[in-house]
Design a protein around this motif. Structure first.
Motif, PDB file in Angstrom:
ATOM      1  N   SER A   7       0.925  -1.045   0.053  1.00 25.02           N
ATOM      2  CA  SER A   7       0.159   0.009  -0.002  1.00 25.02           C
ATOM      3  C   SER A   7       0.855   1.246  -0.012  1.00 25.02           C
ATOM      4  N   PRO A   8       0.379   2.316  -0.623  1.00 26.95           N
ATOM      5  CA  PRO A   8      -0.994   2.473  -1.098  1.00 26.95           C
ATOM      6  C   PRO A   8      -1.184   2.270  -2.696  1.00 26.95           C
ATOM      7  N   SER A  76      -8.917  12.813   5.292  1.00 23.66           N
ATOM      8  CA  SER A  76      -7.689  12.203   6.067  1.00 23.66           C
ATOM      9  C   SER A  76      -7.271  12.877   7.135  1.00 23.66           C
ATOM     10  N   ALA A  77      -6.974  14.266   7.022  1.00 27.21           N
ATOM     11  CA  ALA A  77      -6.220  14.852   8.261  1.00 27.21           C
ATOM     12  C   ALA A  77      -7.311  15.026   9.291  1.00 27.21           C
ATOM     13  N   LEU A  78      -8.461  15.171   9.178  1.00 21.18           N
ATOM     14  CA  LEU A  78      -9.549  15.101  10.326  1.00 21.18           C
ATOM     15  C   LEU A  78      -9.545  13.761  10.890  1.00 21.18           C
ATOM     16  N   LEU A 115      -0.897  11.436   1.563  1.00 22.77           N
ATOM     17  CA  LEU A 115      -1.774  10.388   1.959  1.00 22.77           C
ATOM     18  C   LEU A 115      -1.237   9.149   0.833  1.00 22.77           C
ATOM     19  N   GLY A 116      -1.085   8.180   1.365  1.00 24.78           N
ATOM     20  CA  GLY A 116      -1.254   6.989   0.306  1.00 24.78           C
ATOM     21  C   GLY A 116       0.518   6.759   0.300  1.00 24.78           C
ATOM     22  N   PHE A 117       1.396   7.382   0.783  1.00 32.77           N
ATOM     23  CA  PHE A 117       2.880   7.013   0.675  1.00 32.77           C
ATOM     24  C   PHE A 117       3.413   7.136   2.058  1.00 32.77           C
ATOM     25  N   ASN A 118       2.679   7.217   3.182  1.00 35.92           N
ATOM     26  CA  ASN A 118       3.333   7.306   4.557  1.00 35.92           C
ATOM     27  C   ASN A 118       3.312   5.776   4.907  1.00 35.92           C
ATOM     28  N   VAL A 271      -3.541   2.150   4.483  1.00 39.18           N
ATOM     29  CA  VAL A 271      -2.317   2.776   3.954  1.00 39.18           C
ATOM     30  C   VAL A 271      -1.046   2.088   4.403  1.00 39.18           C
ATOM     31  N   THR A 272      -1.241   1.763   5.797  1.00 41.07           N
ATOM     32  CA  THR A 272      -0.144   1.254   6.473  1.00 41.07           C
ATOM     33  C   THR A 272      -0.181  -0.295   6.860  1.00 41.07           C
TER      34      THR A 272
END
Length: 330
Positions: A7-8, A76-78, A115-118, A271-272
Motif C-alpha cells: 500500500s498505497p 484524512s487529516a480530520l 496520503l498513500g505514501f506514509n 495505507v499502512t
C-alpha cells in the motif's frame, strides 16, 4: 508483467472521502460516551487537534504545490486528528496536542509524500512522540469517581492555562490498566464490571462502530478478528497459571486501554496495513502479540502505539511473503 506492491494503491478521491466520513461517523458513539464519563476534555482536544490538522494540511499542500481544495476534501487529516485526540489524556496541555498533530501531519504524512505514501500510521507517530517525550503527562488521566467533574470553562482553563484548581489538584491518576500493571490495589467502585467504570462501555462503543465499518466493507474484518483473537488467547493462556487473575483476565485486556480502538480504527488503516488476505491475519496478530508483551512486561501500560508502528514497518515484507499465487500457476 505487473507486480503486487505494498500500500498505497491510489483510489479515487471520492472513495477516500466516503471512507473517511464513515470512520468519523463510527467514532461518534464512543466520543459521546467518553464525554459523558469524563467531561468536556475530549471535545476540546478534538476541536484543537482538528483545527491544527486542517491548518497544517492546507499549509503542506500549498508548499508541495498540490491542489488544496481537492485534497482537503478527503477528510484524512480530520481522521488522523480525531484518532490522535482520542488517545490523549483529556486535560493534556494544548501545546502538547498541537505538537503531536504537527508530527503526525507534517512529518509522518507529508514528508513521506502525503496520503498513500506514509509507511507509518500518522496518529500513532504523534502519540508515540508525546509518550516518549512526556511520559508523566501522558499517564495523567481523570479519576473515575470521587470528585466533581470540571465544567466547560474550567476544562478550557486547565488545558490552555494549566490552572488546575484545588479540587482537581493531585487527583489526576492512571487508568485501571496502569494500576493492575503495577500491582496497585484497585477499589471496587473504580473497576466497573470488567475493565474500569467508563472504559469498558467506551470500548464497546468503539467495537460497535468498528463492526458497522466491517459490515459496510470499509475495513477488512480479518484485521480486528485476528488482533482480538491474539489478545484474548494470549491472556487466556496466561490466566490459567497466574496468581493475579484480574490482570490476566481476557475480558479485561479486550475491554481496557486501546484494544478496541486499535483493532477497528488504527490497525485497519489501509495505507499502512498489510494488503494481502493472509498478510492481514499475520499483521494483526503481530500487533496483538507485541501489544500484550509491552503491556505485561514493558515499561508502558498499553503498547498498541508501538506495536502498530513496528508492524507498519513489517507490512511490506509480510505482503511480499504472502503474495497470492497467480491462477493457473504451479
Amino acid at each position: 508483467m505487473s507486480t503486487l506492491r505494498h500500500s498505497p494503491l491510489a483510489a479515487p478521491t471520492a472513495a477516500v472521502s466516503k471512507t473517511m466520513r464513515r470512520v468519523l461517523l463510527a467514532l461518534a458513539p464512543g466520543i459521546v460516551l467518553y464525554t459523558a464519563f469524563f467531561g468536556w476534555g475530549l471535545l476540546v482536544q478534538l476541536t484543537l487537534a482538528s483545527i491544527t490538522a486542517l491548518g497544517l494540511e492546507a499549509l503542506m499542500l500549498k508548499i508541495r504545490g498540490r491542489p488544496v481544495a481537492l485534497h482537503m476534501g478527503d477528510y484524512s487529516a480530520l481522521v488522523t486528528a480525531w484518532l490522535l485526540a482520542i488517545c490523549l489524556p483529556p486535560l493534556l496541555p494544548w501545546w502538547m496536542t498541537v505538537l503531536a498533530v504537527g508530527f503526525a501531519i507534517v512529518i509522518a504524512k507529508h514528508l513521506y509524500g502525503g496520503l498513500g505514501f506514509n509507511p507509518f500510521n500518522p496518529a500513532m507517530v504523534g502519540y508515540a512522540v508525546l509518550l516518549v517525550s512526556f511520559p508523566r503527562e501522558m499517564t495523567q488521566w481523570l479519576p473515575q469517581t470521587g470528585y466533581s467533574m470540571p465544567g466547560f470553562a474550567e476544562t478550557l482553563s486547565i488545558i490552555f492555562q494549566g490552572s488546575v484548581t484545588t479540587h482537581l489538584d493531585g487527583l489526576s491518576t492512571a487508568t485501571p490498566l496502569d494500576h493492575y500493571k503495577h500491582n496497585v490495589t484497585v477499589a471496587p467502585e473504580l473497576t466497573g464490571v470488567v475493565a474500569g467504570r467508563g472504559w469498558e462501555w467506551i470500548s464497546l462503543a468503539w467495537m460497535g462502530g468498528g463492526l458497522w465499518l466491517a459490515l459496510k466493507g470499509t475495513i477488512d474484518w480479518r484485521i480486528p478478528v485476528s488482533l482480538l483473537l491474539t489478545v484474548g488467547l494470549f491472556s487466556l493462556g496466561l490466566m490459567l497459571g497466574t496468581d493475579n487473575p484480574a490482570w490476566q483476565n481476557p475480558l479485561f485486556h479486550l475491554l481496557s486501554g486501546g484494544t478496541m480502538l486499535a483493532a477497528f480504527f488504527i490497525a485497519t488503516d489501509p495505507v499502512t496495513a498489510s494488503t494481502t488476505q493472509r498478510g492481514r491475519w499475520i499483521y494483526a496478530a503481530g500487533i496483538g502479540l507485541l501489544a500484550m508483551i509491552i503491556r505485561l512486561w514493558g515499561g508502558y501500560p498499553d503498547g498498541f502505539a508501538f506495536a502498530v508502528l513496528l508492524m507498519n514497518l513489517a507490512a511490506p515484507l509480510i505482503d511480499h511473503l504472502t503474495i497470492p499465487r497467480a491462477y493457473g500457476h504451479k
